[in-house]
Every structure is written in C-alpha cells, then in structure tokens.
Design an enzyme around this catalytic site. Structure first.
Site, PDB file in Angstrom:
ATOM      1  N   TRP A   1      15.900  29.096  53.386  1.00 21.84           N
ATOM      2  CA  TRP A   1      16.869  29.460  54.430  1.00 21.84           C
ATOM      3  C   TRP A   1      16.108  29.637  55.747  1.00 21.84           C
ATOM      4  CZ3 TRP A   1      18.666  34.933  55.784  1.00 21.84           C
ATOM      5  CH2 TRP A   1      19.798  34.890  56.599  1.00 21.84           C
TER       6      TRP A   1
ATOM      7  N   ASP B   1      15.754  36.713  46.717  1.00 21.64           N
ATOM      8  CA  ASP B   1      16.925  36.687  47.600  1.00 21.64           C
ATOM      9  C   ASP B   1      18.117  36.280  46.731  1.00 21.64           C
ATOM     10  OD1 ASP B   1      18.889  36.251  49.457  1.00 21.64           O
ATOM     11  OD2 ASP B   1      17.619  35.162  50.871  1.00 21.64           O
TER      12      ASP B   1
ATOM     13  N   LYS C   1      29.164  36.630  50.297  1.00 26.81           N
ATOM     14  CA  LYS C   1      29.819  35.484  49.662  1.00 26.81           C
ATOM     15  C   LYS C   1      30.656  35.920  48.466  1.00 26.81           C
ATOM     16  CE  LYS C   1      26.632  33.853  52.312  1.00 26.81           C
ATOM     17  NZ  LYS C   1      26.436  32.924  53.382  1.00 26.81           N
TER      18      LYS C   1
HETATM   19  C1  LMR Z   1      24.037  30.097  55.705  1.00 26.80           C
HETATM   20  O1  LMR Z   1      22.920  29.811  55.266  1.00 26.80           O
HETATM   21  O2  LMR Z   1      24.793  29.269  56.237  1.00 26.80           O
HETATM   22  C2  LMR Z   1      24.538  31.513  55.551  1.00 26.80           C
HETATM   23  O3  LMR Z   1      23.629  32.262  54.832  1.00 26.80           O
HETATM   24  C3  LMR Z   1      24.931  32.119  56.837  1.00 26.80           C
HETATM   25  C4  LMR Z   1      23.783  32.440  57.726  1.00 26.80           C
HETATM   26  O4  LMR Z   1      23.721  33.584  58.178  1.00 26.80           O
HETATM   27  O5  LMR Z   1      22.941  31.572  58.001  1.00 26.80           O
END
Ligand code: LMR
Length: 397
Positions: free
Chosen positions: A130, A211, A246
């Site tokens: 992420w 996570d 979520k």
């Molecule tokens: C995403 O990856 O789209 C979500 O976790 C929202 C975010 O805050 O990035």
C-alpha cells in the site's frame, strides 16, 4: 513562512477520487480508492451499523472524553475477531488492543512503538505494498527496506525471493505482512507460506507487523485471520494494525486498532501504556463514534448475525465480479490472460497494463484506476462491465 513551501502532487489514491468526482462524463467508472460499492455504485451504511446508530442515539447521554484505550467493548470484540474466542494469548492476558483513528492511525502508533523498542529498526515492506505504508512508517523515523512479493508479469507471489531477502533482516527489525486481501495485488500467502514465515521470524528475532485491513473480504472472517492466528500461536510477539473501514463500512468514522500480542501479561500492560502515551502526544484519544457502533454490533447477537450476513453478501458480490470480469475480457479476444484475477482475494488486483494504457483509460474512457494498474473490483457492476471490458480491450489492442 508559507512561501517557503512548494505545492505537493495529489495523493496517488485519494487524489484519484477527487479527479473522478470532478469528471462530468456520465460513462465514468471509479475503480480507484478501496471502498466497497453496490451494483448502483453506492457505499452503503451497513444495516447493523445503522441499527446500532439508532440505539446509540437513544442511549448516549454524554460526549465527554472516553478512555485513552478507546471503547472497551470494541477492543474486546476486535481481539476476539482477530484471534478467535479462545486463544491462549487472550486467556493468558498477553494481548492488548488500543482503538485508533482508522488503520492508518494504527500503523502510525505501531511504527512509533517499534521506534521506541529499537531506534535502529528497519521495517521490511513487500514490493508492492500500500503506497501509504511508506510515509506512515517513515514519519515515525524508521528506515525502510523492501522484499520482493509479487511478479506483475507472471501474476504470482515471489515467495522464494521474499524469504531469501527477509533472511538478511537483523534481529529487532520488523516485517510488514498483509493479513489477507493483499493491497494492491490481491495475491495472498498460503497456509504453508505463513508457516514458513512464522519459522523465519522466530528464528531471526524479527517482529511480525501485520496490516489486517480487509478481514472478511477474502474468504471469510475466520479464514482471513489465519495468518495472524498462526503467528500468534507460533511467535511470542506480534503487532497487528487493523481497520473497520471496510468490514464494518466505517470508513469516515476512522475506526481501527493497534493490537500488541506479547510474551507475558506484564509486557502487554507495558505495551499498552506506551501505545496510549504515543497516542496522547498525537491526538490524545481516538474518535468514539465508530468504536461504539462496531462494539455494539459485535456484542449483540442479532446485530452480529446481520452484519456477518451482509459482509458475506459483499464478499460474494466481489468474487462474482472477478469471475464476470475474467469471462468478459476473454470474450473480447484480447491476447492477455486475466484468469489470475479470479484466484485473487479482496478488493484489489493489478491489471498489469502500462502507464500509457492507464492514462488512455482515464482520458478517453473516463475509467479511473490507480497508477500501478490496481483496480478495485467492487467498482465493477453488471451495468458498467461491458463498457469497461470493451474500453480495456481497445487500449490493449
Ligand atoms: C486504498 O488502498 O484505496 C484504501 O486503503 C484507501 C486509502 O486510504 O488509500
């Protein structure tokens, strides 16, 4: 003073939502930010949350501060959701959970905690991960190194390379793992792979930092906790950052948890004192509303049953859309094989297309996907699938 600053580019994920909202084309499709959507493109308040909200409205009689750890019923519920009803770590008082402003808040508290435990720690992040993991962890002053995780061209996990790289980590480092529904690639570790990781972190003295933002979006609430539970069984210390954005649909309420699983009840209590102390220096205490709601839902049998039912409907819908997308892409006759998307989990998968193709999708077809080629499958619908797949086929040809 402000003239010293230079404007920054928009956030790679949240900036996309703003661009999508500003787009006036009525064929537009948002496969960007990770929010669940129904067939009509809505992100609903879950039924059980709405019912809990009514109850809370009647019963809440103060807006005074809550405890520094957050809402106790929520913390207990989250620990049970994560580790099951009868885990040894819970029975022996080795687990403490502190409510945080979303999963991001939890990641930041965890990072600050790691920094306090080992100022020289490196946090090992998978490539890819992420995008926001980087600034959150760096923000706590920690160094980051990466391990290979997923090969976009072959659509598979690079497990051997991952293990070989993690073997270079030093004692006292931390490795960030996605508990389920990998964001961004959707490729999850198998039971055997979790087992091998548990052995490696134990042998090397590395802290597993999980996570867990999508529990219930992969194969089920219990199944999706497999990795965390295995680590909690095999390894004395685990940190988990989890989110109710979520699975409870509580996105804007910023409801998450940092959970420390430690080797003794004393260590758990000390860890909690640091987690609340870190939070006090940043935001004092978490927002209460989402914690009250999720806590009520987890405690009340009828609400809990309804919540799990709706979560199951959401998961089934995303899995069905994965299959539909694969079949429709095949029918367009493109060379690329998207079959792997059906074997992945959660909201995300990579399309594996080029930056130029991603730009064309947006400029020519008003289809918004993240720059890494990540799509949110929940943004697909029966209504937009034909437009989506024919547009994608056009840019691929
Ligand atoms: C995403 O990856 O789209 C979500 O976790 C929202 C975010 O805050 O990035």
């Amino acid at each position: 003073m402000f003239t010293i600053l230079e404007a920054l580019p928009p956030d790679p994920i949240l900036g996309l939502s703003a661009a999508y909202r500003a787009d006036t084309r009525d064929t537009k499709i948002d496969l960007g930010v990770g929010v669940y959507k129904t067939e009509t493109g809505q992100t609903p308040v879950m039924r059980a949350i709405k019912a809990a909200e009514k109850q809370l409205f009647e019963e809440e009689n103060s807006k005074s501060y809550i405890a520094q750890v957050g809402v106790e019923a929520y913390n207990e519920g989250i620990i049970r959701l994560m580790l099951g009803d009868d885990h040894d770590a819970v029975r022996s008082g080795r687990v403490r959970s502190v409510m945080t402003p979303g999963g991001t808040g939890a990641l930041r508290i965890a990072s600050e905690l790691i920094k306090r435990m080992n100022g020289d720690a490196t946090v090992w992040l998978g490539d890819p991960t992420w995008a926001n993991h980087y600034p959150v962890i760096r923000g706590a002053g920690l160094s980051i190194e990466t391990y290979p995780y997923y090969d976009k061209d072959k659509s598979q996990i690079l497990f051997d390379a991952m293990m070989a790289t993690l073997d270079k980590a030093r004692e006292g480092d931390a490795v960030l793992l996605h508990g389920c529904c990998h964001n961004p690639c959707g490729a999850d570790l198998s039971a055997e792979q979790w087992q091998a990781i548990a052995e490696l972190v134990e042998r090397k003295g590395i802290l597993p930092f999980v996570d867990l933002a999508y529990q219930g979006f992969g194969t089920g609430l219990e199944e999706d906790a497999y990795g965390v539970r295995l680590l909690a069984d095999k390894v004395p210390e685990v940190l988990v950052a989890s989110s109710c954005s979520k699975n409870f649909g509580l996105y804007r309420e910023r409801t998450g948890s940092i959970t420390a699983i430690t080797a003794s009840a004393e260590a758990a209590s000390v860890a909690e004192s640091h987690m609340t102390n870190i939070a006090r220096a940043i935001y004092s205490m978490p927002p209460a509303h989402g914690g009250f709601l999720a806590g009520l839902v987890m405690q009340d049998q009828a609400l809990r049953t309804d919540w799990i039912g709706e979560l199951t409907e959401m998961r089934n819908r995303m899995n069905a859309l994965r299959g539909l997308f694969v079949r429709k892409m095949k029918a367009t006759g493109v060379d690329q094989d998207f079959a792997f998307i059906e074997n992945q989990f959660g909201m995300f998968s990579f399309l594996g297309i080029t930056p130029d193709q991603i730009k064309r999708l947006r400029d020519e077809f008003a289809i918004y996907i993240v720059g890494s080629s990540r799509i949110n499958v929940a943004g697909i619908s029966e209504a937009n699938i034909d437009y989506l797949t024919t547009s994608l086929a056009t840019v691929l040809k």
